[in-house]
Design a protein around this motif. Structure first.
Motif, PDB file in Angstrom:
ATOM      1  N   ARG A 250      -6.139  11.010 -18.661  1.00 55.27           N
ATOM      2  CA  ARG A 250      -7.004  11.610 -17.645  1.00 55.27           C
ATOM      3  C   ARG A 250      -7.700  10.508 -16.865  1.00 55.27           C
ATOM      4  NH1 ARG A 250     -11.139  15.640 -20.170  1.00 55.27           N
ATOM      5  NH2 ARG A 250     -11.502  13.799 -21.429  1.00 55.27           N
ATOM      6  N   CYS A 251      -8.089  10.848 -15.662  1.00 54.06           N
ATOM      7  CA  CYS A 251      -8.879   9.903 -14.870  1.00 54.06           C
ATOM      8  C   CYS A 251     -10.283   9.835 -15.466  1.00 54.06           C
ATOM      9  CB  CYS A 251      -8.920  10.346 -13.416  1.00 54.06           C
ATOM     10  SG  CYS A 251      -9.976   9.288 -12.401  1.00 54.06           S
ATOM     11  N   TYR A 252     -10.744   8.639 -15.779  1.00 52.96           N
ATOM     12  CA  TYR A 252     -12.060   8.517 -16.418  1.00 52.96           C
ATOM     13  C   TYR A 252     -13.199   8.666 -15.429  1.00 52.96           C
ATOM     14  CZ  TYR A 252     -12.275   3.782 -14.529  1.00 52.96           C
ATOM     15  OH  TYR A 252     -12.315   2.693 -13.691  1.00 52.96           O
ATOM     16  N   LYS A 253     -12.844   8.778 -14.148  1.00 53.54           N
ATOM     17  CA  LYS A 253     -13.893   8.902 -13.135  1.00 53.54           C
ATOM     18  C   LYS A 253     -14.129  10.350 -12.734  1.00 53.54           C
ATOM     19  CE  LYS A 253     -13.873   5.640 -10.009  1.00 53.54           C
ATOM     20  NZ  LYS A 253     -13.389   4.723  -8.946  1.00 53.54           N
ATOM     21  N   CYS A 254     -13.022  11.118 -12.632  1.00 58.93           N
ATOM     22  CA  CYS A 254     -13.173  12.507 -12.199  1.00 58.93           C
ATOM     23  C   CYS A 254     -12.745  13.492 -13.282  1.00 58.93           C
ATOM     24  CB  CYS A 254     -12.380  12.752 -10.918  1.00 58.93           C
ATOM     25  SG  CYS A 254     -10.597  12.718 -11.132  1.00 58.93           S
ATOM     26  N   GLY A 255     -12.042  13.007 -14.324  1.00 57.02           N
ATOM     27  CA  GLY A 255     -11.624  13.881 -15.403  1.00 57.02           C
ATOM     28  C   GLY A 255     -10.361  14.662 -15.084  1.00 57.02           C
TER      29      GLY A 255
ATOM     30  N   PRO B 259      -4.253  11.788 -13.815  1.00 55.52           N
ATOM     31  CA  PRO B 259      -4.288  10.377 -13.420  1.00 55.52           C
ATOM     32  C   PRO B 259      -3.800  10.156 -11.993  1.00 55.52           C
ATOM     33  CG  PRO B 259      -3.312  10.620 -15.583  1.00 55.52           C
ATOM     34  CD  PRO B 259      -3.453  12.004 -15.018  1.00 55.52           C
ATOM     35  N   HIS B 260      -4.419   9.213 -11.325  1.00 53.57           N
ATOM     36  CA  HIS B 260      -4.043   8.837  -9.969  1.00 53.57           C
ATOM     37  C   HIS B 260      -4.617   7.462  -9.701  1.00 53.57           C
ATOM     38  CE1 HIS B 260      -7.586  11.700  -9.755  1.00 53.57           C
ATOM     39  NE2 HIS B 260      -8.102  10.494  -9.750  1.00 53.57           N
ATOM     40  N   PRO B 261      -4.140   6.801  -8.648  1.00 55.30           N
ATOM     41  CA  PRO B 261      -4.717   5.494  -8.298  1.00 55.30           C
ATOM     42  C   PRO B 261      -6.211   5.601  -8.061  1.00 55.30           C
ATOM     43  CG  PRO B 261      -2.688   5.885  -7.069  1.00 55.30           C
ATOM     44  CD  PRO B 261      -3.008   7.169  -7.802  1.00 55.30           C
TER      45      PRO B 261
ATOM     46  N   GLU C 193      -7.543   6.696  -4.799  1.00 55.14           N
ATOM     47  CA  GLU C 193      -7.309   8.088  -4.427  1.00 55.14           C
ATOM     48  C   GLU C 193      -8.195   9.053  -5.203  1.00 55.14           C
ATOM     49  OE1 GLU C 193      -3.229   9.044  -4.718  1.00 55.14           O
ATOM     50  OE2 GLU C 193      -2.577   7.371  -3.458  1.00 55.14           O
ATOM     51  N   CYS C 194      -9.043   8.524  -6.050  1.00 55.36           N
ATOM     52  CA  CYS C 194      -9.891   9.391  -6.851  1.00 55.36           C
ATOM     53  C   CYS C 194     -10.957  10.067  -5.989  1.00 55.36           C
ATOM     54  CB  CYS C 194     -10.558   8.576  -7.954  1.00 55.36           C
ATOM     55  SG  CYS C 194     -11.541   9.591  -9.073  1.00 55.36           S
ATOM     56  N   PRO C 195     -11.071  11.388  -6.078  1.00 59.47           N
ATOM     57  CA  PRO C 195     -12.075  12.107  -5.287  1.00 59.47           C
ATOM     58  C   PRO C 195     -13.498  11.795  -5.726  1.00 59.47           C
ATOM     59  CG  PRO C 195     -11.016  13.612  -6.819  1.00 59.47           C
ATOM     60  CD  PRO C 195     -10.263  12.298  -6.896  1.00 59.47           C
ATOM     61  N   ALA C 196     -13.639  11.168  -6.874  1.00 61.55           N
ATOM     62  CA  ALA C 196     -14.978  10.875  -7.381  1.00 61.55           C
ATOM     63  C   ALA C 196     -15.516   9.543  -6.859  1.00 61.55           C
ATOM     64  CB  ALA C 196     -14.964  10.853  -8.909  1.00 61.55           C
TER      65      ALA C 196
HETATM   66 ZN   LIG Z   1     -10.049  10.536 -10.527  1.00 59.90          ZN
END
Ligand SMILES: [Zn+2]
Ligand SMILES: [Zn+2]
Length: 56
Positions: A6-11, A14-16, A19-22
């Motif tokens: 999982r993305c640790y920033k937005c939960g 996974p993505h670059p 590109e994270c919306p957070a």
């Molecule tokens: Zn993210």
């Protein structure tokens, strides 16, 4: 057993990082930018910081 990544920033999935919306989001829990409230405190680094502070 491996946990799903999982993305640790937005939960989310996974993505670059760019590109994270957070990236432009402000956490309502700690007040910092770059992550969502729902993932705040899940970082081992944050847990370590809290542990050091509680040691006093
Ligand atoms: Zn993210
Ligand atoms: Zn936070």
């Amino acid at each position: 057993m491996k946990s799903s990544p999982r993305c640790y920033k937005c939960g989310g999935s996974p993505h670059p990082k760019r590109e994270c919306p957070a990236n432009n989001a402000k956490c309502h829990s700690c007040g910092k930018n770059g992550h969502y409230q729902r993932v705040c405190g899940q970082s081992k680094l944050l847990i370590r910081v809290v542990f050091l502070h509680s040691k006093s």
